[in-house]
Scaffold this active site. Structure first.
Site, PDB file in Angstrom:
ATOM      1  N   PRO A 117       0.176   7.570 -14.091  1.00 56.93           N
ATOM      2  CA  PRO A 117       0.722   6.637 -13.097  1.00 56.93           C
ATOM      3  C   PRO A 117       2.183   6.325 -13.412  1.00 56.93           C
ATOM      4  CG  PRO A 117      -0.739   5.504 -14.620  1.00 56.93           C
ATOM      5  CD  PRO A 117      -0.858   6.955 -14.932  1.00 56.93           C
ATOM      6  N   LEU A 118       3.032   6.485 -12.411  1.00 58.15           N
ATOM      7  CA  LEU A 118       4.477   6.322 -12.589  1.00 58.15           C
ATOM      8  C   LEU A 118       5.022   5.417 -11.493  1.00 58.15           C
ATOM      9  CD1 LEU A 118       5.165  10.116 -13.090  1.00 58.15           C
ATOM     10  CD2 LEU A 118       5.548   8.392 -14.863  1.00 58.15           C
ATOM     11  N   THR A 119       5.535   4.261 -11.862  1.00 61.08           N
ATOM     12  CA  THR A 119       6.155   3.370 -10.888  1.00 61.08           C
ATOM     13  C   THR A 119       7.413   4.031 -10.333  1.00 61.08           C
ATOM     14  OG1 THR A 119       5.298   1.402 -11.967  1.00 61.08           O
ATOM     15  CG2 THR A 119       7.236   1.119 -10.586  1.00 61.08           C
ATOM     16  N   ALA A 168       1.051   1.984 -10.345  1.00 60.69           N
ATOM     17  CA  ALA A 168       0.588   0.593 -10.381  1.00 60.69           C
ATOM     18  C   ALA A 168       0.729  -0.031  -8.999  1.00 60.69           C
ATOM     19  CB  ALA A 168       1.394  -0.200 -11.404  1.00 60.69           C
ATOM     20  N   GLN A 171      -4.328   3.230  -9.283  1.00 59.18           N
ATOM     21  CA  GLN A 171      -4.263   2.261 -10.378  1.00 59.18           C
ATOM     22  C   GLN A 171      -4.070   0.867  -9.784  1.00 59.18           C
ATOM     23  OE1 GLN A 171      -0.813   1.642 -13.100  1.00 59.18           O
ATOM     24  NE2 GLN A 171      -2.165   2.502 -14.662  1.00 59.18           N
ATOM     25  N   TYR A 188       1.004  -6.228 -18.718  1.00 57.74           N
ATOM     26  CA  TYR A 188       0.685  -6.898 -17.464  1.00 57.74           C
ATOM     27  C   TYR A 188      -0.570  -7.754 -17.671  1.00 57.74           C
ATOM     28  CZ  TYR A 188       4.273  -3.709 -15.969  1.00 57.74           C
ATOM     29  OH  TYR A 188       5.467  -3.035 -15.876  1.00 57.74           O
ATOM     30  N   ARG A 207      -6.933   2.087 -18.218  1.00 58.53           N
ATOM     31  CA  ARG A 207      -5.784   2.449 -19.058  1.00 58.53           C
ATOM     32  C   ARG A 207      -5.490   1.325 -20.044  1.00 58.53           C
ATOM     33  NH1 ARG A 207       0.579   3.981 -17.727  1.00 58.53           N
ATOM     34  NH2 ARG A 207       0.567   5.929 -18.890  1.00 58.53           N
ATOM     35  N   GLY A 234       3.671  12.268 -17.717  1.00 52.06           N
ATOM     36  CA  GLY A 234       4.436  11.355 -16.883  1.00 52.06           C
ATOM     37  C   GLY A 234       5.687  11.963 -16.314  1.00 52.06           C
ATOM     38  N   THR A 235       6.815  11.811 -17.022  1.00 50.41           N
ATOM     39  CA  THR A 235       8.093  12.246 -16.462  1.00 50.41           C
ATOM     40  C   THR A 235       8.154  13.748 -16.221  1.00 50.41           C
ATOM     41  OG1 THR A 235       9.037  12.285 -18.696  1.00 50.41           O
ATOM     42  CG2 THR A 235       9.425  10.314 -17.378  1.00 50.41           C
TER      43      THR A 235
END
Length: 356
Positions: A23-25, A56, A98, A179, A226, A313-314
């Site tokens: 998951p990548l904002t 997210a 997510q 969070y 997660r 991710g990236t």
């Protein structure tokens, strides 16, 4: 790389490979937190992942932390996400959402002046939040009352229902990265007394109530979680992160989740240790590793039985065809950090595939 490309049963799903998308904002929703057509294009481009775990997403209104992040609490948001899930499924992919509450990482300027909430009145320090008025310091949150927590649980349950209506294959509960649910878990952010503070059994109570409520909507085979026991992002710390991770691994067996998604390190390297080994030794379900894996390390780690899949991710952000590139041994596009959170297609949907 044969291990990376072997199928894996993930709860009710079968992933065709073990290269998952973390998951990548990306902050490409609109001002009402409605997912856009651009987002559906972005996720569909990455449908070759064994499983996409979407970014997210606000489980309930009033807890924005990123200004333009998506939500799943309104009819318009459900409709926007339905466009994304349809595009991913049409491209042959699988996608979980997510679901998330920002907790003390929220800001009044992002939430109609509302003070953020948290387990304890302890602000995030050493960083600032992006707002419509520029970067601002985080504010001191209001400590949630015990009688408010059932409403948080109900909000996650409703988000799970909405995610189902939006066509997702399942949901991941966000219990990481400082969070709300993570804030309750770790003793650096949770200084409360009573049933939700003190010993780890109490600090984990809210997380477990949320998981149970979400399972009530989806069934355990379509719910993931997660965790980030070591990550100091958002001013997080715990006095015993290895002990916390080990305890959680044992107790999470009771839920028979689709998977546990574990961040193995710390973005800022303030805390170190091996959380992967004790979690693997104590958790009996499917384990997804995350943070800083190369394809070669991921393949070897899976082959050695340390994890069952790896979430990238990236590298997935910059390479929509990441599995094909790994299989071909092709070079990877480099991610452009300057466009991670900016609006529009640049640095989002314009990364080239191998063929192009």
């Amino acid at each position: 790389m044969n291990t990376l490309f072997s199928p894996l049963t993930v709860g009710a799903l079968t992933a065709p490979n073990r290269i998952f998308m973390a998951p990548l904002t990306r902050c490409r929703a609109d001002a009402e937190h409605v997912p856009t057509a651009l987002m559906s294009e972005y996720y569909a481009q990455r449908a070759s992942a064994g499983l996409i775990i979407a970014e997210a997403t606000m489980a309930m209104p009033g807890n924005s932390s990123f200004w333009m992040e998506p939500g799943i609490h309104s009819a318009a948001q459900v409709a926007g996400w339905r466009r994304t899930t349809a595009a991913v499924h049409a491209a042959g992919g699988r996608i979980f959402l997510q679901i998330w509450h920002g907790g003390r990482a929220c800001h009044p300027l992002l939430n109609n002046g509302a003070q953020p909430v948290a387990p304890s009145a302890i602000p995030i320090t050493g960083d600032e939040v992006h707002t419509p008025e520029g970067k601002k310091p985080y504010v001191t949150p209001r400590e949630l009352r015990d009688d408010e927590l059932p409403g948080i649980v109900a909000g996650f349950a409703k988000a799970a229902e909405n995610a189902r209506a939006a066509g997702f294959d399942g949901v991941e509960v966000h219990g990481a990265n400082g969070y709300l649910l993570d804030e309750f878990l770790r003793d650096g952010a949770n200084k409360r007394t009573g049933p939700y503070g003190g010993p780890v059994e109490n600090r984990a109570r809210l997380l477990f109530e949320v998981i149970a409520a979400v399972i009530g909507v989806w069934g355990s085979e379509r719910v993931g979680l997660r965790l980030s026991p070591l990550n100091s992002y958002n001013s997080m710390i715990d006095s015993d992160p290895i002990g916390l991770a080990t305890w959680l691994a044992r107790r999470l067996n009771d839920f028979q989740l689709a998977y546990l998604h574990l961040m193995r390190g710390d973005f800022f390297q303030q805390q170190s240790g091996d959380v992967l080994t004790p979690v693997r030794a104590n958790y009996k379900g499917t384990l997804i590793g995350n943070m800083g894996y190369t394809a070669m390390e991921a393949d070897q780690t899976i082959a050695e039985g340390k994890v069952d899949a790896v979430a990238f991710g990236t590298s997935f952000l910059a390479n929509p065809d990441l599995p094909a590139r790994i299989k071909a041994g092709a070079p990877l596009n480099r991610p452009n950090a300057a466009t991670f959170y900016t609006p529009g297609p640049e640095g989002y949907t314009d990364y080239p595939t191998m063929e192009s």
